[in-house]
Design a protein around this motif. Structure first.
Motif, PDB file in Angstrom:
ATOM      1  N   UNK A  25     -13.207  -0.815   9.893  1.00  0.00           N
ATOM      2  CA  UNK A  25     -12.694  -0.931  11.254  1.00  0.00           C
ATOM      3  C   UNK A  25     -12.144  -2.343  11.441  1.00  0.00           C
ATOM      4  N   UNK A  26     -10.944  -2.436  11.997  1.00  0.00           N
ATOM      5  CA  UNK A  26     -10.314  -3.739  12.231  1.00  0.00           C
ATOM      6  C   UNK A  26     -10.056  -3.911  13.719  1.00  0.00           C
ATOM      7  N   UNK A  27     -10.625  -4.977  14.275  1.00  0.00           N
ATOM      8  CA  UNK A  27     -10.366  -5.336  15.665  1.00  0.00           C
ATOM      9  C   UNK A  27      -9.065  -6.126  15.697  1.00  0.00           C
ATOM     10  N   UNK A  28      -8.012  -5.500  16.228  1.00  0.00           N
ATOM     11  CA  UNK A  28      -6.719  -6.157  16.211  1.00  0.00           C
ATOM     12  C   UNK A  28      -5.675  -5.390  16.993  1.00  0.00           C
ATOM     13  N   UNK A  29      -4.483  -5.948  17.018  1.00  0.00           N
ATOM     14  CA  UNK A  29      -3.362  -5.367  17.759  1.00  0.00           C
ATOM     15  C   UNK A  29      -2.630  -4.355  16.889  1.00  0.00           C
ATOM     16  N   UNK A  30      -2.621  -3.076  17.268  1.00  0.00           N
ATOM     17  CA  UNK A  30      -1.894  -2.076  16.484  1.00  0.00           C
ATOM     18  C   UNK A  30      -0.423  -2.457  16.329  1.00  0.00           C
ATOM     19  N   UNK A  31       0.090  -2.345  15.118  1.00  0.00           N
ATOM     20  CA  UNK A  31       1.485  -2.665  14.863  1.00  0.00           C
ATOM     21  C   UNK A  31       1.754  -4.127  14.592  1.00  0.00           C
ATOM     22  N   UNK A  83      -9.436   1.898  10.521  1.00  0.00           N
ATOM     23  CA  UNK A  83      -9.366   2.283  11.928  1.00  0.00           C
ATOM     24  C   UNK A  83      -9.093   1.020  12.748  1.00  0.00           C
ATOM     25  N   UNK A  84      -8.025   1.027  13.531  1.00  0.00           N
ATOM     26  CA  UNK A  84      -7.650  -0.133  14.339  1.00  0.00           C
ATOM     27  C   UNK A  84      -8.175   0.070  15.759  1.00  0.00           C
ATOM     28  N   UNK A  85      -8.930  -0.899  16.247  1.00  0.00           N
ATOM     29  CA  UNK A  85      -9.437  -0.802  17.612  1.00  0.00           C
ATOM     30  C   UNK A  85      -9.069  -2.071  18.378  1.00  0.00           C
ATOM     31  N   UNK A  86      -8.715  -1.881  19.642  1.00  0.00           N
ATOM     32  CA  UNK A  86      -8.391  -2.995  20.517  1.00  0.00           C
ATOM     33  C   UNK A  86      -9.076  -2.833  21.872  1.00  0.00           C
ATOM     34  N   UNK A 118     -11.710   2.322  24.676  1.00  0.00           N
ATOM     35  CA  UNK A 118     -11.488   3.741  24.391  1.00  0.00           C
ATOM     36  C   UNK A 118     -11.157   3.992  22.918  1.00  0.00           C
ATOM     37  N   UNK A 119     -10.721   2.946  22.212  1.00  0.00           N
ATOM     38  CA  UNK A 119     -10.423   3.089  20.787  1.00  0.00           C
ATOM     39  C   UNK A 119     -11.677   3.331  19.961  1.00  0.00           C
ATOM     40  N   UNK A 120     -12.835   3.023  20.529  1.00  0.00           N
ATOM     41  CA  UNK A 120     -14.097   3.238  19.806  1.00  0.00           C
ATOM     42  C   UNK A 120     -14.313   4.714  19.486  1.00  0.00           C
ATOM     43  N   UNK A 121     -13.665   5.593  20.242  1.00  0.00           N
ATOM     44  CA  UNK A 121     -13.803   7.026  20.001  1.00  0.00           C
ATOM     45  C   UNK A 121     -13.207   7.446  18.660  1.00  0.00           C
ATOM     46  N   UNK A 122     -12.403   6.569  18.041  1.00  0.00           N
ATOM     47  CA  UNK A 122     -11.834   6.871  16.731  1.00  0.00           C
ATOM     48  C   UNK A 122     -12.882   6.780  15.618  1.00  0.00           C
ATOM     49  N   UNK A 123     -13.997   6.090  15.896  1.00  0.00           N
ATOM     50  CA  UNK A 123     -15.021   5.833  14.880  1.00  0.00           C
ATOM     51  C   UNK A 123     -16.011   6.985  14.825  1.00  0.00           C
ATOM     52  N   UNK A 124     -16.403   7.366  13.616  1.00  0.00           N
ATOM     53  CA  UNK A 124     -17.462   8.351  13.408  1.00  0.00           C
ATOM     54  C   UNK A 124     -18.785   7.582  13.317  1.00  0.00           C
ATOM     55  N   UNK A 125     -19.589   7.650  14.369  1.00  0.00           N
ATOM     56  CA  UNK A 125     -20.798   6.840  14.427  1.00  0.00           C
ATOM     57  C   UNK A 125     -21.975   7.431  13.658  1.00  0.00           C
ATOM     58  N   UNK A 142     -24.274  -0.538  19.890  1.00  0.00           N
ATOM     59  CA  UNK A 142     -24.872   0.363  20.880  1.00  0.00           C
ATOM     60  C   UNK A 142     -24.585   1.825  20.543  1.00  0.00           C
ATOM     61  N   UNK A 143     -23.338   2.092  20.180  1.00  0.00           N
ATOM     62  CA  UNK A 143     -22.950   3.476  19.882  1.00  0.00           C
ATOM     63  C   UNK A 143     -23.628   3.968  18.603  1.00  0.00           C
ATOM     64  N   UNK A 144     -23.731   3.101  17.610  1.00  0.00           N
ATOM     65  CA  UNK A 144     -24.419   3.473  16.373  1.00  0.00           C
ATOM     66  C   UNK A 144     -25.891   3.780  16.634  1.00  0.00           C
ATOM     67  N   UNK A 145     -26.516   2.951  17.436  1.00  0.00           N
ATOM     68  CA  UNK A 145     -27.933   3.161  17.742  1.00  0.00           C
ATOM     69  C   UNK A 145     -28.132   4.465  18.508  1.00  0.00           C
ATOM     70  N   UNK A 146     -27.243   4.743  19.461  1.00  0.00           N
ATOM     71  CA  UNK A 146     -27.364   5.964  20.257  1.00  0.00           C
ATOM     72  C   UNK A 146     -27.182   7.213  19.416  1.00  0.00           C
TER      73      UNK A 146
END
Length: 298
Positions: free
Chosen positions: A121-127, A143-146, A149-156, A182-186
């Protein structure tokens, strides 16, 4: 009116290095191609264009042959190098050393995570050019997240290795890191096998500018922030100034200055993004000093 240019503003090492390489290549008046804008500043791109630098796209790269092409500080994915090899193109590689090191880390992490069926997962600007280069190290699978709501792309339910684009906000990175935890723990509170490795890969030459700008902005009556509108780094650093000093104004060049901004101002500070050339900030400084002198003599 006292006008001060922030000594910490201006080009980062990577951008300065790329521009110097370009100018060295054009000393004899030769045309040099550059894959994308060498820097996110239209004024500097225009100055270098007048010296012989020509901006091309990735589609252009696939069509040209037998020439020299500069790779800018943002770095490039592996397929760019293969295209150059196929087309007998000599690459002048000005990739920032910090970015190259990160590309290598992402590639090694991707190879390791494939065996575990994990995710990069890369925290960054798409494109963004740097993000394209980083994603290329994973065969386009990162997986690019900024945004949140982009967190929904990740399979936790699967392991995650997180990196950041080098020019992103440190605060933003650690916020995203906490949300992923938090999402991984949940999702896996009863499991012990889900790995999460967070790598703060933000360039400290860039991230250290935030506290420096906070201090500088507080010391001035008015802040003039100079940057191209297309610079994501510029937008982020301007928001830092604005949070500390309400009388902060974002301009691309001296033509956008408005005289009324300086009403009752004794101290004016000029600063910019990592893509803002010092000569441009000096032009802005001279224009503001002229405004101050005209107010005194009128």
């Amino acid at each position: 009116m006292e006008v001060t240019i922030d000594s910490n503003s201006g080009y980062c090492f990577g951008v300065e290095f790329a521009i110097q390489m370009a100018e060295d290549e054009m000393l004899d008046g030769n045309t040099l191609y550059c894959l994308g804008d060498i820097v996110h500043n239209d004024m500097e791109v225009k100055r270098l264009h007048n010296k012989g630098l020509r901006i091309i796209s990735r589609d252009d790269l696939s069509r040209i042959t037998n020439c020299k092409v500069l790779i800018r500080a943002h770095g490039e994915p592996p397929e760019t190098y293969q295209t150059a090899l196929n087309n007998n193109i000599e690459l002048i590689d000005a990739s920032c050393p910090v970015v190259l090191k990160l590309q290598n880390r992402v590639k090694n992490a991707y190879d390791a995570m494939r065996e575990k069926k994990g995710q990069i997962v890369i925290y960054g600007q798409p494109g963004h050019a740097e993000v394209i280069g980083l994603t290329g190290q994973t065969g386009g699978e990162a997986i690019i997240i900024l945004k949140d709501e982009d967190l929904d792309k990740i399979d936790f339910t699967r392991s995650v290795t997180l990196f950041s684009q080098t020019t992103k906000s440190t605060k933003g990175f650690y916020r995203i890191k906490a949300l992923i935890e938090e999402r991984l723990h949940a999702s896996n509170h009863h499991l012990q096998t889900i790995e999460f490795n967070a790598n703060d890969s933000i360039c400290r030459q860039v991230s250290n500018r935030e506290p420096q700008l906070q201090k500088f902005s507080k010391e001035q009556d008015v802040i003039i922030f100079v940057s191209s509108k297309k610079s994501s780094n510029g937008k982020a650093l301007y928001s830092v100034c604005k949070a500390e000093n309400e009388r902060s104004y974002f301009i691309a060049n001296e033509d956008e200055i408005q005289t009324e901004w300086f009403d009752n101002a004794q101290k004016v500070g000029i600063c910019g993004a990592t893509s803002t050339p010092m000569w441009l900030m000096k032009n802005v400084s001279d224009a503001i000093k002229n405004i101050g002198e005209s107010c005194v003599t009128s």
